[in-house]
Scaffold this motif. Structure first.
Motif, PDB file in Angstrom:
ATOM      1  N   ILE A  50       0.854  -1.197   0.000  1.00 32.58           N
ATOM      2  CA  ILE A  50       0.000   0.000   0.000  1.00 32.58           C
ATOM      3  C   ILE A  50       0.885   1.240   0.000  1.00 32.58           C
ATOM      4  O   ILE A  50       0.667   2.180  -0.767  1.00 32.58           O
ATOM      5  N   ASP A  51       1.909   1.245   0.863  1.00 33.44           N
ATOM      6  CA  ASP A  51       2.832   2.379   0.941  1.00 33.44           C
ATOM      7  C   ASP A  51       3.577   2.605  -0.370  1.00 33.44           C
ATOM      8  O   ASP A  51       3.863   3.740  -0.741  1.00 33.44           O
ATOM      9  N   CYS A  52       3.864   1.511  -1.097  1.00 30.46           N
ATOM     10  CA  CYS A  52       4.568   1.597  -2.380  1.00 30.46           C
ATOM     11  C   CYS A  52       3.633   1.937  -3.535  1.00 30.46           C
ATOM     12  O   CYS A  52       4.094   2.231  -4.639  1.00 30.46           O
ATOM     13  N   GLY A  53       2.330   1.854  -3.301  1.00 28.99           N
ATOM     14  CA  GLY A  53       1.359   2.118  -4.356  1.00 28.99           C
ATOM     15  C   GLY A  53       1.079   0.919  -5.234  1.00 28.99           C
ATOM     16  O   GLY A  53       0.499   1.070  -6.306  1.00 28.99           O
ATOM     17  N   THR A  54       1.473  -0.269  -4.791  1.00 26.26           N
ATOM     18  CA  THR A  54       1.278  -1.466  -5.606  1.00 26.26           C
ATOM     19  C   THR A  54       0.201  -2.391  -5.042  1.00 26.26           C
ATOM     20  O   THR A  54       0.160  -3.571  -5.379  1.00 26.26           O
ATOM     21  N   PHE A  55      -0.665  -1.855  -4.203  1.00 26.80           N
ATOM     22  CA  PHE A  55      -1.802  -2.596  -3.665  1.00 26.80           C
ATOM     23  C   PHE A  55      -2.909  -1.582  -3.415  1.00 26.80           C
ATOM     24  O   PHE A  55      -2.632  -0.433  -3.054  1.00 26.80           O
ATOM     25  N   PRO A  56      -4.174  -1.963  -3.607  1.00 31.23           N
ATOM     26  CA  PRO A  56      -5.272  -1.008  -3.391  1.00 31.23           C
ATOM     27  C   PRO A  56      -5.271  -0.422  -1.984  1.00 31.23           C
ATOM     28  O   PRO A  56      -4.955  -1.108  -1.018  1.00 31.23           O
ATOM     29  N   LYS A  57      -5.628   0.862  -1.897  1.00 29.73           N
ATOM     30  CA  LYS A  57      -5.734   1.507  -0.597  1.00 29.73           C
ATOM     31  C   LYS A  57      -7.036   1.106   0.073  1.00 29.73           C
ATOM     32  O   LYS A  57      -8.065   1.016  -0.580  1.00 29.73           O
ATOM     33  N   PRO A  58      -6.994   0.872   1.374  1.00 30.76           N
ATOM     34  CA  PRO A  58      -8.240   0.570   2.091  1.00 30.76           C
ATOM     35  C   PRO A  58      -9.061   1.842   2.286  1.00 30.76           C
ATOM     36  O   PRO A  58      -8.542   2.954   2.213  1.00 30.76           O
ATOM     37  N   ARG A  59     -10.324   1.660   2.550  1.00 29.58           N
ATOM     38  CA  ARG A  59     -11.228   2.775   2.840  1.00 29.58           C
ATOM     39  C   ARG A  59     -11.411   2.848   4.349  1.00 29.58           C
ATOM     40  O   ARG A  59     -11.555   1.827   5.006  1.00 29.58           O
ATOM     41  N   THR A  60     -11.412   4.035   4.898  1.00 27.50           N
ATOM     42  CA  THR A  60     -11.618   4.218   6.335  1.00 27.50           C
ATOM     43  C   THR A  60     -13.102   4.069   6.648  1.00 27.50           C
ATOM     44  O   THR A  60     -13.930   4.745   6.048  1.00 27.50           O
ATOM     45  N   LEU A  61     -13.409   3.179   7.571  1.00 23.69           N
ATOM     46  CA  LEU A  61     -14.790   2.957   7.987  1.00 23.69           C
ATOM     47  C   LEU A  61     -15.140   3.807   9.191  1.00 23.69           C
ATOM     48  O   LEU A  61     -16.217   4.372   9.272  1.00 23.69           O
ATOM     49  N   SER A  62     -14.218   3.876  10.154  1.00 23.29           N
ATOM     50  CA  SER A  62     -14.440   4.673  11.348  1.00 23.29           C
ATOM     51  C   SER A  62     -13.112   4.930  12.033  1.00 23.29           C
ATOM     52  O   SER A  62     -12.125   4.259  11.771  1.00 23.29           O
ATOM     53  N   ILE A  81      -5.681  -8.897  -7.930  1.00 23.27           N
ATOM     54  CA  ILE A  81      -5.487 -10.337  -8.126  1.00 23.27           C
ATOM     55  C   ILE A  81      -5.302 -10.672  -9.602  1.00 23.27           C
ATOM     56  O   ILE A  81      -4.504 -11.539  -9.948  1.00 23.27           O
ATOM     57  N   LYS A  82      -6.022  -9.966 -10.497  1.00 27.82           N
ATOM     58  CA  LYS A  82      -5.909 -10.241 -11.929  1.00 27.82           C
ATOM     59  C   LYS A  82      -4.490 -10.031 -12.439  1.00 27.82           C
ATOM     60  O   LYS A  82      -4.036 -10.764 -13.302  1.00 27.82           O
ATOM     61  N   CYS A  83      -3.791  -9.033 -11.916  1.00 20.87           N
ATOM     62  CA  CYS A  83      -2.453  -8.732 -12.424  1.00 20.87           C
ATOM     63  C   CYS A  83      -1.649  -7.986 -11.354  1.00 20.87           C
ATOM     64  O   CYS A  83      -1.399  -6.788 -11.479  1.00 20.87           O
ATOM     65  N   PRO A  84      -1.221  -8.684 -10.295  1.00 25.01           N
ATOM     66  CA  PRO A  84      -0.564  -7.999  -9.169  1.00 25.01           C
ATOM     67  C   PRO A  84       0.742  -7.307  -9.529  1.00 25.01           C
ATOM     68  O   PRO A  84       1.066  -6.261  -8.962  1.00 25.01           O
ATOM     69  N   HIS A  85       1.501  -7.847 -10.472  1.00 18.89           N
ATOM     70  CA  HIS A  85       2.801  -7.248 -10.792  1.00 18.89           C
ATOM     71  C   HIS A  85       2.675  -5.974 -11.618  1.00 18.89           C
ATOM     72  O   HIS A  85       3.637  -5.214 -11.727  1.00 18.89           O
ATOM     73  N   LEU A  86       1.504  -5.688 -12.172  1.00 23.84           N
ATOM     74  CA  LEU A  86       1.304  -4.463 -12.948  1.00 23.84           C
ATOM     75  C   LEU A  86       0.412  -3.448 -12.244  1.00 23.84           C
ATOM     76  O   LEU A  86       0.187  -2.363 -12.763  1.00 23.84           O
ATOM     77  N   TYR A  87      -0.087  -3.788 -11.055  1.00 22.47           N
ATOM     78  CA  TYR A  87      -1.038  -2.921 -10.365  1.00 22.47           C
ATOM     79  C   TYR A  87      -0.342  -1.683  -9.799  1.00 22.47           C
ATOM     80  O   TYR A  87       0.716  -1.761  -9.208  1.00 22.47           O
ATOM     81  N   HIS A  88      -0.958  -0.531  -9.995  1.00 23.60           N
ATOM     82  CA  HIS A  88      -0.529   0.724  -9.365  1.00 23.60           C
ATOM     83  C   HIS A  88      -1.774   1.481  -8.943  1.00 23.60           C
ATOM     84  O   HIS A  88      -2.741   1.555  -9.697  1.00 23.60           O
ATOM     85  N   GLN A  89      -1.732   2.059  -7.751  1.00 22.38           N
ATOM     86  CA  GLN A  89      -2.862   2.850  -7.273  1.00 22.38           C
ATOM     87  C   GLN A  89      -3.089   4.004  -8.232  1.00 22.38           C
ATOM     88  O   GLN A  89      -2.145   4.668  -8.659  1.00 22.38           O
ATOM     89  N   ARG A  90      -4.344   4.248  -8.549  1.00 24.50           N
ATOM     90  CA  ARG A  90      -4.668   5.367  -9.430  1.00 24.50           C
ATOM     91  C   ARG A  90      -4.284   6.680  -8.772  1.00 24.50           C
ATOM     92  O   ARG A  90      -4.527   6.885  -7.610  1.00 24.50           O
ATOM     93  N   GLY A  91      -3.669   7.540  -9.557  1.00 24.61           N
ATOM     94  CA  GLY A  91      -3.303   8.854  -9.062  1.00 24.61           C
ATOM     95  C   GLY A  91      -1.963   8.908  -8.359  1.00 24.61           C
ATOM     96  O   GLY A  91      -1.399   9.961  -8.200  1.00 24.61           O
ATOM     97  N   LEU A  92      -1.418   7.765  -7.950  1.00 21.37           N
ATOM     98  CA  LEU A  92      -0.162   7.753  -7.223  1.00 21.37           C
ATOM     99  C   LEU A  92       1.036   7.740  -8.175  1.00 21.37           C
ATOM    100  O   LEU A  92       2.020   8.408  -7.952  1.00 21.37           O
ATOM    101  N   HIS A  93       0.919   6.962  -9.261  1.00 21.75           N
ATOM    102  CA  HIS A  93       2.048   6.822 -10.179  1.00 21.75           C
ATOM    103  C   HIS A  93       1.701   7.261 -11.586  1.00 21.75           C
ATOM    104  O   HIS A  93       2.328   6.840 -12.541  1.00 21.75           O
ATOM    105  N   GLU A  94       0.673   8.078 -11.755  1.00 19.83           N
ATOM    106  CA  GLU A  94       0.298   8.520 -13.091  1.00 19.83           C
ATOM    107  C   GLU A  94       0.993   9.815 -13.453  1.00 19.83           C
ATOM    108  O   GLU A  94       1.386  10.581 -12.662  1.00 19.83           O
TER     109      GLU A  94
END
Length: 94
Positions: A50-62, A81-94
């Motif tokens: 998550i910190d690296c931007g290579t996993f989805p960010k969680p949503r804060t519930l409370s 899961i479909k493509c973990p080695h190519l995943y980047h959080q939107r907006g973080l590495h664009e």
């Protein structure tokens, strides 16, 4: 019939399948512990990614004091899961 003899219930299997289908359809929120099991990686690795931007960010519930409850949308995890080695959080590495 063999399933019934082995102690497994067809009803329990059906209920699990229905629950999974409803969770996917409704884009359920998944806690970190379950996300780790679904993705096959430990919690500390998810947090690092998550910190690296290579996993989805969680949503804060409370948030109460020092404790923050967060969860992941199931569709976000599915994208990873479909493509973990190519995943980047939107907006973080664009």
């Amino acid at each position: 019939m063999d399933e019934l003899l082995n102690g497994k219930s067809i009803k329990a299997d059906f209920e699990a399948q229905v629950t999974a289908a409803l969770m996917i359809q409704s884009n359920a929120l998944i806690p970190l512990k379950l996300a780790a099991r679904l993705c096959g990686i430990p919690k500390h690795e998810i947090l690092r990614r998550i910190d690296c931007g290579t996993f989805p960010k969680p949503r804060t519930l409370s948030s109460t004091g020092k404790r923050i409850r967060e969860a992941f949308y199931l569709k976000d995890l599915h994208e990873w899961i479909k493509c973990p080695h190519l995943y980047h959080q939107r907006g973080l590495h664009e």
